[in-house]
Design a protein around this motif. Structure first.
Motif, mmCIF file in Angstrom:
data_model
loop_
_atom_site.group_PDB
_atom_site.id
_atom_site.type_symbol
_atom_site.label_atom_id
_atom_site.label_comp_id
_atom_site.label_asym_id
_atom_site.label_seq_id
_atom_site.Cartn_x
_atom_site.Cartn_y
_atom_site.Cartn_z
ATOM 1 N N MET A 129 -17.915 -30.958 -24.224
ATOM 2 C CA MET A 129 -18.589 -31.506 -23.059
ATOM 3 C C MET A 129 -17.725 -31.288 -21.830
ATOM 4 S SD MET A 129 -20.071 -35.069 -24.714
ATOM 5 C CE MET A 129 -21.084 -35.410 -23.277
ATOM 6 N N PRO A 130 -18.359 -31.106 -20.663
ATOM 7 C CA PRO A 130 -17.564 -30.869 -19.448
ATOM 8 C C PRO A 130 -16.732 -32.072 -19.066
ATOM 9 C CG PRO A 130 -19.879 -31.217 -18.903
ATOM 10 C CD PRO A 130 -19.800 -31.097 -20.396
ATOM 11 N N ILE A 131 -15.586 -31.818 -18.454
ATOM 12 C CA ILE A 131 -14.737 -32.890 -17.940
ATOM 13 C C ILE A 131 -15.417 -33.498 -16.716
ATOM 14 C CG2 ILE A 131 -12.502 -33.414 -16.908
ATOM 15 C CD1 ILE A 131 -11.359 -31.060 -18.508
ATOM 16 N N THR A 132 -15.489 -34.820 -16.665
ATOM 17 C CA THR A 132 -16.049 -35.508 -15.503
ATOM 18 C C THR A 132 -14.930 -36.220 -14.749
ATOM 19 O OG1 THR A 132 -16.530 -37.504 -16.795
ATOM 20 C CG2 THR A 132 -18.251 -35.841 -16.664
ATOM 21 N N LYS A 133 -15.218 -36.617 -13.532
ATOM 22 C CA LYS A 133 -14.198 -37.302 -12.755
ATOM 23 C C LYS A 133 -14.818 -38.423 -11.934
ATOM 24 C CE LYS A 133 -14.185 -34.090 -8.794
ATOM 25 N NZ LYS A 133 -13.324 -33.219 -7.952
ATOM 26 N N ASP A 134 -13.998 -39.443 -11.669
ATOM 27 C CA ASP A 134 -14.408 -40.544 -10.820
ATOM 28 C C ASP A 134 -13.174 -41.131 -10.152
ATOM 29 O OD1 ASP A 134 -13.221 -41.805 -12.976
ATOM 30 O OD2 ASP A 134 -14.761 -43.328 -13.220
ATOM 31 N N SER A 135 -13.390 -42.082 -9.273
ATOM 32 C CA SER A 135 -12.284 -42.701 -8.550
ATOM 33 C C SER A 135 -11.642 -43.777 -9.408
ATOM 34 C CB SER A 135 -12.781 -43.313 -7.246
ATOM 35 O OG SER A 135 -11.740 -44.049 -6.616
ATOM 36 N N PHE A 136 -10.308 -43.854 -9.345
ATOM 37 C CA PHE A 136 -9.577 -44.915 -10.026
ATOM 38 C C PHE A 136 -8.882 -45.814 -9.006
ATOM 39 C CE2 PHE A 136 -6.156 -46.670 -12.779
ATOM 40 C CZ PHE A 136 -6.954 -47.165 -13.798
ATOM 41 N N GLY A 137 -9.422 -45.842 -7.802
ATOM 42 C CA GLY A 137 -8.849 -46.702 -6.773
ATOM 43 C C GLY A 137 -7.817 -45.983 -5.927
ATOM 44 N N LYS A 138 -6.994 -46.749 -5.266
ATOM 45 C CA LYS A 138 -6.012 -46.204 -4.342
ATOM 46 C C LYS A 138 -4.626 -46.754 -4.630
ATOM 47 C CE LYS A 138 -9.319 -45.580 -0.557
ATOM 48 N NZ LYS A 138 -9.638 -45.876 0.867
ATOM 49 N N THR A 139 -3.623 -45.976 -4.233
ATOM 50 C CA THR A 139 -2.241 -46.441 -4.321
ATOM 51 C C THR A 139 -1.993 -47.443 -3.202
ATOM 52 O OG1 THR A 139 -1.371 -44.728 -2.842
ATOM 53 C CG2 THR A 139 -1.563 -44.176 -5.186
ATOM 54 N N THR A 140 -0.821 -48.072 -3.229
ATOM 55 C CA THR A 140 -0.473 -49.025 -2.170
ATOM 56 C C THR A 140 -0.357 -48.333 -0.813
ATOM 57 O OG1 THR A 140 1.868 -48.730 -2.751
ATOM 58 C CG2 THR A 140 0.712 -50.608 -3.728
ATOM 59 N N GLU A 141 -0.172 -46.995 -0.841
ATOM 60 C CA GLU A 141 -0.112 -46.229 0.417
ATOM 61 C C GLU A 141 -1.496 -45.789 0.881
ATOM 62 O OE1 GLU A 141 1.763 -45.388 -2.290
ATOM 63 O OE2 GLU A 141 3.631 -46.318 -1.605
ATOM 64 N N GLY A 142 -2.546 -46.153 0.111
ATOM 65 C CA GLY A 142 -3.907 -45.820 0.500
ATOM 66 C C GLY A 142 -4.408 -44.467 0.017
ATOM 67 N N GLU A 143 -3.667 -43.823 -0.875
ATOM 68 C CA GLU A 143 -4.084 -42.516 -1.384
ATOM 69 C C GLU A 143 -5.082 -42.679 -2.529
ATOM 70 O OE1 GLU A 143 -0.101 -39.864 -1.032
ATOM 71 O OE2 GLU A 143 0.126 -41.759 -2.099
ATOM 72 N N GLU A 144 -6.125 -41.869 -2.513
ATOM 73 C CA GLU A 144 -7.189 -41.947 -3.518
ATOM 74 C C GLU A 144 -6.731 -41.309 -4.823
ATOM 75 O OE1 GLU A 144 -11.001 -43.232 -4.635
ATOM 76 O OE2 GLU A 144 -10.146 -43.378 -2.620
ATOM 77 N N VAL A 145 -6.912 -42.034 -5.927
ATOM 78 C CA VAL A 145 -6.537 -41.552 -7.250
ATOM 79 C C VAL A 145 -7.802 -41.154 -8.012
ATOM 80 C CG1 VAL A 145 -5.419 -42.131 -9.436
ATOM 81 C CG2 VAL A 145 -4.516 -43.050 -7.281
ATOM 82 N N THR A 146 -7.773 -39.991 -8.634
ATOM 83 C CA THR A 146 -8.921 -39.494 -9.395
ATOM 84 C C THR A 146 -8.640 -39.592 -10.889
ATOM 85 O OG1 THR A 146 -9.539 -37.982 -7.609
ATOM 86 C CG2 THR A 146 -10.448 -37.528 -9.793
ATOM 87 N N ARG A 147 -9.637 -40.053 -11.627
ATOM 88 C CA ARG A 147 -9.556 -40.140 -13.083
ATOM 89 C C ARG A 147 -10.460 -39.077 -13.692
ATOM 90 N NH1 ARG A 147 -11.439 -45.682 -15.822
ATOM 91 N NH2 ARG A 147 -13.328 -45.081 -14.680
ATOM 92 N N TYR A 148 -9.922 -38.340 -14.674
ATOM 93 C CA TYR A 148 -10.656 -37.282 -15.352
ATOM 94 C C TYR A 148 -10.945 -37.722 -16.788
ATOM 95 C CZ TYR A 148 -9.307 -34.454 -11.353
ATOM 96 O OH TYR A 148 -9.151 -33.979 -10.077
ATOM 97 N N THR A 149 -12.182 -37.535 -17.226
ATOM 98 C CA THR A 149 -12.610 -37.985 -18.546
ATOM 99 C C THR A 149 -13.004 -36.803 -19.421
ATOM 100 O OG1 THR A 149 -13.393 -40.114 -17.696
ATOM 101 C CG2 THR A 149 -14.272 -39.400 -19.823
ATOM 102 N N PHE A 150 -12.378 -36.733 -20.605
ATOM 103 C CA PHE A 150 -12.701 -35.748 -21.629
ATOM 104 C C PHE A 150 -13.534 -36.441 -22.709
ATOM 105 C CE2 PHE A 150 -8.683 -34.772 -19.748
ATOM 106 C CZ PHE A 150 -8.484 -33.399 -19.791
ATOM 107 N N GLN A 151 -14.499 -35.730 -23.268
ATOM 108 C CA GLN A 151 -15.240 -36.246 -24.414
ATOM 109 C C GLN A 151 -15.622 -35.078 -25.311
ATOM 110 O OE1 GLN A 151 -18.405 -38.933 -23.462
ATOM 111 N NE2 GLN A 151 -19.234 -39.000 -25.532
ATOM 112 N N ASN A 152 -15.296 -35.159 -26.607
ATOM 113 C CA ASN A 152 -15.612 -34.050 -27.509
ATOM 114 C C ASN A 152 -16.876 -34.354 -28.312
ATOM 115 O OD1 ASN A 152 -14.840 -35.781 -29.584
ATOM 116 N ND2 ASN A 152 -12.973 -34.667 -30.106
#
Length: 349
Positions: free
Chosen positions: A1-24
């Motif tokens: 299955m294709p890798i999907t991505k979503d937001s995992f919030g921000k660091t204390t400096e305000g930088e956006e963190v991306t979460r990548y999800t694998f599923q077989n």
């Protein structure tokens, strides 16, 4: 299955963190952040088909920012450097001391606290980090690329390549914490472990290898046959369980380093690596940490199998002991560092 991505919030400096999800195809799920290359989730079934997350972690970036190294990529040098000092090619280097008298896991802000450039290529996630010359007072600009892949055989493959503009010590690893009963299921005493190592590294009171390479035979570190952790942890000298490097083959070939089983659930995990060592850590210092899903992580609440070069290699390689010396950990210009480590998950009846 294709890798999907979503937001995992921000660091204390305000930088956006991306979460990548694998599923077989077996519906095994793995999630990875572009911050620190952190593995946040590994969701696998038990013998009854019930799924649990077997990777310790946190619900948000606040948890990861406050924690040490749970789930993260480690560099520029994993494990400890004695006294925070080393010499290379006639120059002495002083590092940040952050573990008693030693420098641990890359210093004040290692690779696990950095943003990585992420790229999805089919069923692989590639992360890239360029460590500037002089970062944490290490010489040379190091470019590290790490690729994650989840196969339909339930194998999470982590592949590393690195180059440097100057001679520099390197030791990269992934610091996942596992509990095959489920990340919040309590102590790991009911886990059964086997490590394919004929020798290990004794350490001093500051957890620095003494230089001796000791055979496991006749010691509490003999894990060549399956051992229930609850029957062994209390007998390890020092009273803190395992936090030791087990010495594997130096051939550079990928081979089975360790297997851990959880008889109550039927889950098992195997670690394969090309590295010469694996640090087996049973989380003695994990103390009342608020984990994801309301879990509380406490002493012996997880285990780590950190594929690596030997700890403090930069200060001990090439020295002559009655037994073979520590392997080389210096990456030089024109050379390419390579490592492949994988964790395979399954269920036994």
């Amino acid at each position: 299955m294709p890798i999907t991505k979503d937001s995992f919030g921000k660091t204390t400096e305000g930088e956006e963190v991306t979460r990548y999800t694998f599923q077989n195809k077996n519906n095994v799920i793995v999630r990875v952040l572009d911050y620190g290359g952190i593995i946040t989730d590994i969701i696998v079934p038990d013998r009854k088909g019930n799924k649990e997350d077997v990777s310790l972690g946190f619900d948000d970036m606040e948890g990861y920012a406050a924690s040490g190294y749970i789930g993260a990529l480690i560099g520029r040098v994993a494990n400890r450097i004695a006294g925070g000092q080393f010499s290379l090619e006639g120059t002495s280097y002083s590092l940040v001391v952050n573990d008693g008298p030693n420098s641990l896991h890359g210093g004040k802000r290692g690779f696990g606290k950095r943003f990585w450039e992420a790229k999805v290529d089919g069923n692989r996630l590639s992360l890239k980090y360029v460590s500037p010359d002089g970062e944490e007072n290490y010489p040379g600009e190091v470019t590290l690329k790490v690729t994650y892949e989840l196969t339909d055989e339930n194998e999470l493959i982590i592949d590393y390549t690195a180059t440097s503009t100057k001679a520099t010590p390197v030791n990269f690893s992934s610091h996942g914490y596992f509990n095959l009963g489920g990340h919040g299921s309590g102590k790991i005493h009911d886990h059964v472990v086997q490590i394919n190592a004929e020798s290990f590294l004794p350490v001093d009171d500051c957890a620095i290898p003494t230089g001796e390479i000791r055979r496991v035979e006749g010691t509490e570190w003999d894990l060549r046959s399956p051992v229930r952790l609850g029957n062994r942890l209390g007998g390890v000298p020092g009273g803190k369980g395992f936090d030791h490097n087990f010495n594997l083959s130096m051939s550079g070939e990928r081979r089975l380093a360790a297997r851990v089983e959880h008889p109550p659930s039927g889950r098992w995990m195997e670690c394969y690596t090309t590295e010469p060592g694996v640090q087996f850590y049973t989380s003695f210092y994990l103390q009342d940490l608020a984990g994801k899903g309301g879990a509380n992580y406490s002493q012996y609440g997880g285990f780590c199998l950190e594929a690596q070069h030997y700890p403090d290699s930069i200060n001990q390689m090439g020295q002559h002991y009655p037994t073979p010396s520590f392997p080389n950990c210096v990456l030089r210009p024109g050379e390419t560092y390579r490592q492949t480590t994988s964790y395979t998950f399954g269920v036994s009846n």
